[in-house]
Design an enzyme around this catalytic site. Structure first.
Site, PDB file in Angstrom:
ATOM      1  N   HIS A  72       0.836  -1.198   0.000  1.00  0.00           N
ATOM      2  CA  HIS A  72       0.000   0.000   0.000  1.00  0.00           C
ATOM      3  C   HIS A  72       0.871   1.248   0.000  1.00  0.00           C
ATOM      4  O   HIS A  72       1.919   1.296   0.650  1.00  0.00           O
ATOM      5  CB  HIS A  72      -0.908   0.021   1.232  1.00  0.00           C
ATOM      6  CG  HIS A  72      -2.021  -0.974   1.166  1.00  0.00           C
ATOM      7  ND1 HIS A  72      -3.217  -0.808   1.806  1.00  0.00           N
ATOM      8  CD2 HIS A  72      -2.125  -2.154   0.509  1.00  0.00           C
ATOM      9  CE1 HIS A  72      -4.006  -1.842   1.569  1.00  0.00           C
ATOM     10  NE2 HIS A  72      -3.359  -2.668   0.780  1.00  0.00           N
ATOM     11  N   TYR A 195      -9.762   4.572   7.441  1.00  0.00           N
ATOM     12  CA  TYR A 195      -9.950   4.871   8.860  1.00  0.00           C
ATOM     13  C   TYR A 195     -11.072   5.887   8.947  1.00  0.00           C
ATOM     14  O   TYR A 195     -10.908   7.046   8.529  1.00  0.00           O
ATOM     15  CB  TYR A 195      -8.672   5.447   9.465  1.00  0.00           C
ATOM     16  CG  TYR A 195      -7.555   4.451   9.646  1.00  0.00           C
ATOM     17  CD1 TYR A 195      -7.274   3.919  10.899  1.00  0.00           C
ATOM     18  CD2 TYR A 195      -6.767   4.049   8.571  1.00  0.00           C
ATOM     19  CE1 TYR A 195      -6.250   3.004  11.079  1.00  0.00           C
ATOM     20  CE2 TYR A 195      -5.735   3.134   8.738  1.00  0.00           C
ATOM     21  CZ  TYR A 195      -5.482   2.621  10.000  1.00  0.00           C
ATOM     22  OH  TYR A 195      -4.463   1.715  10.172  1.00  0.00           O
ATOM     23  N   PRO A 287      -4.564  -0.959  18.635  1.00  0.00           N
ATOM     24  CA  PRO A 287      -4.239  -1.354  17.262  1.00  0.00           C
ATOM     25  C   PRO A 287      -4.423  -0.262  16.216  1.00  0.00           C
ATOM     26  O   PRO A 287      -4.076  -0.483  15.049  1.00  0.00           O
ATOM     27  CB  PRO A 287      -5.202  -2.516  17.002  1.00  0.00           C
ATOM     28  CG  PRO A 287      -6.343  -2.281  17.935  1.00  0.00           C
ATOM     29  CD  PRO A 287      -5.760  -1.656  19.154  1.00  0.00           C
ATOM     30  N   LYS A 291       1.014  -0.840  15.257  1.00  0.00           N
ATOM     31  CA  LYS A 291       2.395  -0.868  15.720  1.00  0.00           C
ATOM     32  C   LYS A 291       2.780  -2.122  16.504  1.00  0.00           C
ATOM     33  O   LYS A 291       3.968  -2.351  16.738  1.00  0.00           O
ATOM     34  CB  LYS A 291       2.687   0.359  16.604  1.00  0.00           C
ATOM     35  CG  LYS A 291       2.624   1.671  15.849  1.00  0.00           C
ATOM     36  CD  LYS A 291       3.629   1.684  14.727  1.00  0.00           C
ATOM     37  CE  LYS A 291       3.414   2.839  13.786  1.00  0.00           C
ATOM     38  NZ  LYS A 291       4.006   2.612  12.471  1.00  0.00           N
ATOM     39  N   TYR A 379       3.334   6.302  10.525  1.00  0.00           N
ATOM     40  CA  TYR A 379       2.569   5.133  10.086  1.00  0.00           C
ATOM     41  C   TYR A 379       3.462   4.167   9.313  1.00  0.00           C
ATOM     42  O   TYR A 379       3.399   2.942   9.533  1.00  0.00           O
ATOM     43  CB  TYR A 379       1.402   5.580   9.212  1.00  0.00           C
ATOM     44  CG  TYR A 379       0.362   4.499   8.983  1.00  0.00           C
ATOM     45  CD1 TYR A 379      -0.691   4.321   9.876  1.00  0.00           C
ATOM     46  CD2 TYR A 379       0.432   3.651   7.886  1.00  0.00           C
ATOM     47  CE1 TYR A 379      -1.640   3.336   9.677  1.00  0.00           C
ATOM     48  CE2 TYR A 379      -0.504   2.660   7.674  1.00  0.00           C
ATOM     49  CZ  TYR A 379      -1.538   2.504   8.589  1.00  0.00           C
ATOM     50  OH  TYR A 379      -2.470   1.516   8.385  1.00  0.00           O
TER      51      TYR A 379
END
Length: 385
Positions: A72, A195, A287, A291, A379
């Site tokens: 991604h 998200y 979550p 990580k 991220y």
């Protein structure tokens, strides 16, 4: 029995550590309380940072990852009925990869066994002694002792290793919500993770493969799983992901569901005498920031490097620095995970003022190039030093 490194826990952290040590000529024994089939089917998140995929490839464990992993280059923040893409690769030069933790465990277990590695399943560790390097375990109804130069505690939050560290300091935060996660046999309705922030609660659309979707809903910590039928789950997901532009969520058969509490936790120090903690035995993250597995990989990579130096040169400098080195990275990841969690979830304890602040922060992140770059950098994962 004797070995150089005793590894408590045969999940991804323990298996990867054993594999990395083997490649440097350092012997280890892995003790895992569950059977191999149980370990290989435990459902866990599988969003891998660039650094994690690099470690797996460089260790020779990346063949199936490269073939089946979904690379991604960005994620989407969705709120107010609109999507806002964070172009991770454009901002950082790095990627993230979706590859299930269950598959990583299978790959590493197969490599260790093919190399003649000593991985003992159904070996319940009863106690570890950091001063002598002794691990007491029960297998086939009999008690055994394994003595090692060093012990790696990779046995998770509920394992025995952390309890063997005297005067351990712990820092924790429990969140007033949980995740209802489902696995569904349906092609994902998105090419990149979504998200979603919604007044009814957070939602996440992830991917497991081109034909399997992984989705999450924010629920109460004491949520009754039986109250959520397939239809109710899909209806609620559709509401929280809803946009006025015609985007549709495709439902499908749900094959697995569970409720996961949200918690932040850190134990300090991560070393006592011959014992080194790694992964969930030392820290837990919510979550939202993806990580958990990545921190475990960085821990054991740092530990493998330190142990290799010890056996190659006799120097214990890297071992002495292990806890401080790991904790610096752990606390950065803890903050990012906390930040993502509070940014995106609907806090049942917040008032109208706090909710307006949260919306203003979301708009800032979606509209500011420096803010997007900061999110993308964390991220995708900071480089492993």
């Amino acid at each position: 029995m004797r070995t150089q490194v005793a590894i408590v826990g045969g999940g991804p952290a323990g298996l990867l550590l054993s594999h990395l040590l083997h490649r440097q000529g350092v012997a280890s024994v892995v003790l895992e309380s569950r059977d191999r089939a149980y370990v290989e089917r435990r459902q866990r998140a599988g969003m891998l940072e660039q650094g994690t995929t690099d470690v797996l490839r460089e260790s020779g464990a990346g063949e199936r990852l490269d073939r089946e992993g979904l690379v991604h280059h960005g994620i989407e923040l969705r709120f107010g009925g609109e999507g806002h893409r964070i172009p991770i690769t454009d901002l950082t030069g790095r990627t993230v990869t979706v590859y299930a933790q269950t598959e990583i465990v299978k790959d590493l277990a197969a490599l260790r066994l093919a190399d003649g590695g000593d991985v003992r399943y159904e070996a319940e560790v009863l106690a570890v002694d950091p001063s002598t390097g002794t691990v007491t375990f029960r297998q086939d109804g009999a008690a055994h002792e394994l003595t090692a130069d060093y012990i790696a505690g990779c046995d998770g939050f509920h394992g025995v290793s952390r309890r063997a560290v005297p005067d351990v300091r712990t820092f924790a935060r429990d969140y007033p919500f949980a995740w209802l996660g489902v696995l569904a046999d349906v092609a994902p309705s998105t090419d990149e993770l979504i998200y979603a922030h919604h007044e009814r609660g957070f939602a996440l659309h992830s991917l497991r493969s081109p034909s399997v979707s992984r989705l999450y809903l924010q629920v109460a910590p004491d949520e009754d799983l039986a109250a959520w039928s397939d239809a109710r789950i899909w209806d609620e997901l559709a509401v929280r992901f809803g946009t006025p532009d015609g985007w549709e969520l495709t439902p499908g058969p749900i094959t697995d569901r569970s409720v996961t509490p949200m918690r932040s936790f850190v134990a300090e120090p991560m070393r006592h005498d011959r014992l080194f903690l790694a992964g969930d035995s030392a820290h837990i993250v919510p979550p939202t920031g993806a990580k958990g597995l990545n921190l475990a990989v960085s821990d054991v990579t740092i530990l493998a490097r330190a142990l290799t130096e010890r056996y190659a040169s006799g120097s214990e400098a890297l071992l002495d620095a292990y806890s401080a080195t790991c904790l610096s990275r752990v606390w950065r990841a803890e903050h990012f995970s906390y930040w993502m969690t509070t940014l995106l979830h609907a806090d049942p304890e917040s008032d109208a003022f706090a909710r307006r602040l949260q919306r203003a922060h979301l708009e800032y992140v979606a509209g500011s190039a420096p803010a997007m770059a900061s999110l993308a950098e964390n991220y995708a994962g900071l480089p492993l030093k």
